[in-house]
Design a protein around this motif. Structure first.
Motif, PDB file in Angstrom:
ATOM      1  N   UNK A  47      64.543  19.678 -51.388  1.00 38.80           N
ATOM      2  CA  UNK A  47      65.956  19.368 -51.146  1.00 38.80           C
ATOM      3  C   UNK A  47      66.139  17.928 -50.683  1.00 38.80           C
ATOM      4  N   UNK A  48      65.038  17.234 -50.425  1.00 40.95           N
ATOM      5  CA  UNK A  48      65.130  15.818 -50.024  1.00 40.95           C
ATOM      6  C   UNK A  48      65.488  14.913 -51.192  1.00 40.95           C
ATOM      7  N   UNK A  49      65.361  15.375 -52.408  1.00 43.23           N
ATOM      8  CA  UNK A  49      65.677  14.531 -53.563  1.00 43.23           C
ATOM      9  C   UNK A  49      66.885  15.100 -54.316  1.00 43.23           C
ATOM     10  N   UNK A  50      67.881  15.496 -53.543  1.00 43.18           N
ATOM     11  CA  UNK A  50      69.057  16.147 -54.118  1.00 43.18           C
ATOM     12  C   UNK A  50      70.120  15.182 -54.607  1.00 43.18           C
ATOM     13  N   UNK A  51      69.791  13.873 -54.643  1.00 43.09           N
ATOM     14  CA  UNK A  51      70.703  12.948 -55.312  1.00 43.09           C
ATOM     15  C   UNK A  51      71.601  12.161 -54.385  1.00 43.09           C
TER      16      UNK A  51
END
Length: 337
Positions: A47-51
């Motif tokens: 979820x750390x690379x959710x944009x």
């Protein structure tokens, strides 16, 4: 209960309005090099690379919460957090995307320079109000008073509580656990445990309720990062009860069902612990992935330690809730060791 293959990854449970901020599902990764340190199969939910806004778990929550704000006709969003709050950074980014105004009540004094998340808050156009060293109750009171004042001016304020810890935030992570269940089934993975950082507790609440419903053989272990741990169980179970009622779910969870570990907090909420620092370095140098030292580094240290102590036998999953911009607010010596 339907078989997971019968559930589409995008089959949402929440029937209310969304703000269109979340573009998941987030990635499920196998950390094959890091697991050599852990000693057992290790997976990560990214979820750390959710944009939007450099990512993080709050974006799932804000998608639902700000949907409710839009339904209420809000034009100004007020929220609070620490000076380096990940929640405030993502709220500022989300509000910018929606064309609204963000007012952030940051708990503490204005620092000598704007770095890390605070720099990003300003880039996203948020108005900053520093509260000084006052209690959470006092901050909440200041936000309510400010909201009343701008309402008298003809604006429509909407208050998002600390950490986006609301029923909608909890529901977002019930959905996230359903999403994970689909992904795990497609990869033939059944984690014995999900390890996640715990601040205000709504992510823990949603994942625990979601695991009860969709992954009954998986336990959720929350690693407290400090500050809220004395109240986190009671507040999380209240959110679980509210969310399960809204979703029409039967839940047998109690406060005793919530697994919250306080062994990894360190002396203070923002204190750098040797364990979090070691976890940060190990992950960066094995997988090229960053954690911060206030939240996710402490949780990752907890995962490693619990595995080494034999408490988690089998495949484990680290729920990466984000937060790495905080690294850029610290002196290099605090991060490099």
């Amino acid at each position: 209960m339907p078989h997971m293959s019968e559930l589409a990854p995008r089959e949402y449970l929440w029937q209310g309005r969304r703000a269109g901020l979340w573009v998941g599902p987030s990635q499920l990764e196998h950390w094959s090099r890091f697991e050599q340190l852990v000693g057992q199969p290790t997976w990560a939910k990214r979820d750390d690379i959710s944009g939007l806004g450099l990512g993080g778990n709050k974006l799932r929550k804000l998608d639902l919460i700000l949907g409710s704000a839009l339904d209420a006709g809000a034009d100004t969003i007020l929220t609070t957090g620490g000076v380096q709050s990940n929640h405030c950074r993502l709220t500022a980014a989300a509000v910018s995307r929606l064309g609204l105004e963000a007012i952030l009540f940051l708990q503490g004094d204005r620092p000598a320079s704007e770095t890390g998340n605070l720099l990003l808050d300003l880039l996203f156009g948020a108005q900053i109000i520093y509260t000084g060293d006052i209690s959470k109750t006092a901050v909440d009171g200041r936000m309510r008073d400010y909201a009343s004042a701008i309402q008298r001016e003809g604006r429509t304020p909407y208050i998002v509580p600390l950490g986006a810890a609301t029923m909608e935030g909890c529901v977002a992570y019930v959905e996230a656990c359903q999403e994970l269940a689909v992904q795990c089934e497609s990869k033939g993975v059944e984690p014995v445990a999900i390890v996640v950082a715990v601040g205000t507790g709504s992510t823990l609440a949603g994942l625990t309720l979601g695991a009860e419903q969709y992954m009954p053989n998986t336990r959720v272990v929350g690693v407290s990062v400090g500050g809220q741990s004395p109240k986190v169980r009671s507040e999380a179970i209240a959110l679980i009860r509210e969310a399960s009622e809204v979703l029409g779910m039967t839940s047998r969870l109690t406060e005793a069902s919530l697994d919250v570990r306080t062994d990894y907090e360190g002396p203070a909420y923002t204190a750098v612990t040797s364990g979090a620092l070691a976890a940060l370095h190990a992950l960066a140098r094995s997988e090229g992935v960053l954690v911060d030292v206030t939240y996710t580094g402490k949780a990752l240290h907890g995962l490693v330690d619990l595995c080494k102590r034999g408490e988690l036998g089998g495949a484990v999953l680290f729920w990466h809730t984000g937060g790495f911009p905080e690294l850029f607010s610290r002196p290099s010596g605090d991060v490099l060791g």
